[in-house]
Write an enzyme that holds these catalytic residues in place. Structure first.
Site, PDB file in Angstrom:
ATOM      1  N   ASP A 212     -30.527  40.816  52.433  1.00  0.00           N
ATOM      2  CA  ASP A 212     -31.097  41.755  53.077  1.00  0.00           C
ATOM      3  C   ASP A 212     -30.083  42.936  53.521  1.00  0.00           C
ATOM      4  OD1 ASP A 212     -29.355  40.140  54.483  1.00  0.00           O
ATOM      5  OD2 ASP A 212     -30.851  39.294  55.741  1.00  0.00           O
TER       6      ASP A 212
ATOM      7  N   GLU B 126     -35.495  42.260  59.334  1.00  0.00           N
ATOM      8  CA  GLU B 126     -35.557  42.089  60.582  1.00  0.00           C
ATOM      9  C   GLU B 126     -37.078  42.514  60.987  1.00  0.00           C
ATOM     10  OE1 GLU B 126     -33.535  41.084  62.764  1.00  0.00           O
ATOM     11  OE2 GLU B 126     -31.630  41.109  61.414  1.00  0.00           O
TER      12      GLU B 126
END
Length: 365
Positions: free
Chosen positions: A65, A126
Site C-alpha cells: 500500500d 486506509e
C-alpha cells in the site's frame, strides 16, 4: 542494501499523501523502477504495476500500500513529513521500501525462476479501498496471477519476526449507526413522552446479549463506543444515537448479527411507537489466508511464526484474496507506539526481513 532501503523509506516518509491522490509518491516509485528490467504500468491514478516477465505460465504477485494518514507527525526525526497534517503513521512507507528493495533483488535473479513476478503499488488502503479498484481492472487475470502476498509492519511482534496464520487473519469490519427518535416531555410527566434514552439503552443491552450467544469458535466483535442522548437532566430524551462497529470473518456470522440488530430495533419500534434508523456500511471483506498455501510456506520457510488468534482490524488486501489464493503477513517492529500514532517510528533494519521473506517465497512456491 540496508542503506538503500533506509533511503527509500525516509524519502517516502517525507512525502505522505492521502487516499487515491498520490502524485509525489507515484513519481518516486516510478523513478526507482525505471532503472530495472520490468514492464511498468499505471492502470489507475496513483497505482504502479511492475511486471518481471520471465515468459512463464504463472505469476506470483506482491502488494504494497502507498497512502498515508491525516495525522500531524510528532516523532522529531530528521526526515519528518513535509506535508502538514499528513504522516506515514501506519508503516506504508516501510511497505513500499520493502517492495522497492525486493524489486532490485528480483532484477538480478528473476530469470532463474519458473514463474513471473508482479509487484503492485496500491493507493487508498486506509480509504476508500484501493485494492477493490485494482481488482476491477482485471490486472490479476491479465498477468495470470496464481498467488498473491502482502505484509504489514506490526508493533506487537518482536523486531524482524514474520508471522501469519491459516484462514482467519484480519476481520471484515463495518460501522454501525443507530438513531432512536422518541418524544420529548418533562421528566415530571415522562409518560407523555417516548424515552429515546431508555429505548437506546435497551437496544444496546439486547444487542450485546445477542452477540454473546454466538458460538465461541467464531471470531467476531460487536461493540458500541459512543452513545449520545438528550439535552438536559429533567427532560425525557427525544433522540438517542449509538455508534459502533461490527466485525466478523464468516459472512454468515456477519449477516446473522446484522439481521438481529434490525430485528431488535424493529421490536422497539412496535413496543414504544418510536422510530429507529439503522445504518450499517459494507466495509472491507475479511482477510482469509489460504490454508494450503500457509502450510506450504511454513514447511519451506520454518522461521515464519504461526499466530494463535486473528486480529479484529480491517485490511483491504482481502479483495485480492477474493480473486486468487493469498497470504498476508505481519512483520514485527517491537515499537512502543501503535500504528496510527503520531509518534510511530521503527528501525528500518526490520525491512530486510520483509525483503528476504519475499525472496524465499519466490523460490518456495
Amino acid at each position: 542494501m540496508l542503506e538503500t532501503i533506509k533511503k527509500y523509506r525516509r524519502d517516502l516518509h517525507q512525502i505522505p499523501e492521502l487516499e487515491l491522490d498520490l502524485p509525489e509518491t507515484t513519481n518516486y516509485i516510478l523513478n526507482v523502477l525505471q532503472e530495472l528490467e520490468c514492464k511498468i504500468e499505471v492502470p489507475l491514478q496513483s497505482t504502479v504495476i511492475a511486471y518481471f516477465d520471465n515468459q512463464k505460465e504463472h505469476t506470483l504477485a506482491f502488494r504494497s500500500d502507498m497512502d498515508a494518514l491525516p495525522v500531524t507527525e510528532q516523532t522529531n526525526v530528521d526526515f519528518q513529513s513535509r506535508n502538514p497534517g499528513k504522516m506515514h503513521a501506519c508503516g506504508h512507507d516501510g511497505h513500499m521500501a520493502i517492495l522497492l528493495g525486493f524489486a532490485k533483488k528480483l532484477n538480478r535473479y528473476y530469470k532463474s525462476l519458473d514463474k513471473n513476478i508482479l509487484l503492485i503499488f496500491q493507493p487508498g488502503e486506509e480509504t476508500p479501498g484501493g485494492a477493490h479498484l485494482i481488482c476491477e481492472t482485471n490486472i490479476l487475470k491479465k498477468y495470470n496471477v496464481q498467488y498473491i502476498f502482502g505484509t504489514h509492519l506490526w508493533p506487537a511482534l518482536e523486531k524482524g519476526v514474520v508471522a501469519t496464520r491459516k484462514n482467519e487473519f484480519m476481520a471484515r469490519a463495518s460501522e454501525i449507526n443507530i438513531d432512536v427518535y422518541g418524544k420529548e416531555s418533562h421528566a415530571a410527566k415522562y409518560k407523555e413522552g417516548i424515552d429515546a434514552l431508555e429505548i437506546g439503552a435497551e437496544i444496546l443491552l439486547e444487542i450485546y446479549a445477542m452477540e454473546k450467544e454466538i458460538p465461541k469458535e467464531y471470531y467476531r466483535l460487536l461493540r458500541f463506543g459512543r452513545m449520545e442522548s438528550g439535552t438536559v437532566r429533567n427532560v425525557v430524551s427525544g433522540h438517542t444515537r449509538l455508534e459502533g462497529t461490527l466485525r466478523a470473518f464468516q459472512d454468515k456470522i456477519f449477516d446473522s448479527m446484522k439481521e438481529e440488530i434490525f430485528r431488535i430495533c424493529a421490536n422497539k419500534e412496535k413496543k414504544y411507537g418510536c422510530k429507529v434508523d439503522i445504518s450499517i456500511n459494507t466495509g472491507y471483506p475479511a482477510v482469509m489466508n489460504d490454508e494450503k498455501l500457509v502450510d506450504t510456506l511454513t514447511s519451506k520457510i520454518p522461521e515464519i511464526k504461526l499466530l494463535k488468534n486473528p486480529e479484529m482490524i480491517a485490511e483491504d488486501f482481502a479483495y485480492y484474496q477474493k480473486e486468487v489464493p493469498g497470504v498476508f503477513f505481519f512483520l514485527g517492529t517491537q515499537t512502543p507506539y501503535a500504528l496510527h500514532n503520531a509518534k510511530f517510528d521503527f528501525d528500518e533494519e526490520v525491512l530486510l526481513s520483509g525483503i528476504e521473506l519475499y525472496k524465499k517465497i519466490t523460490k518456495s512456491i
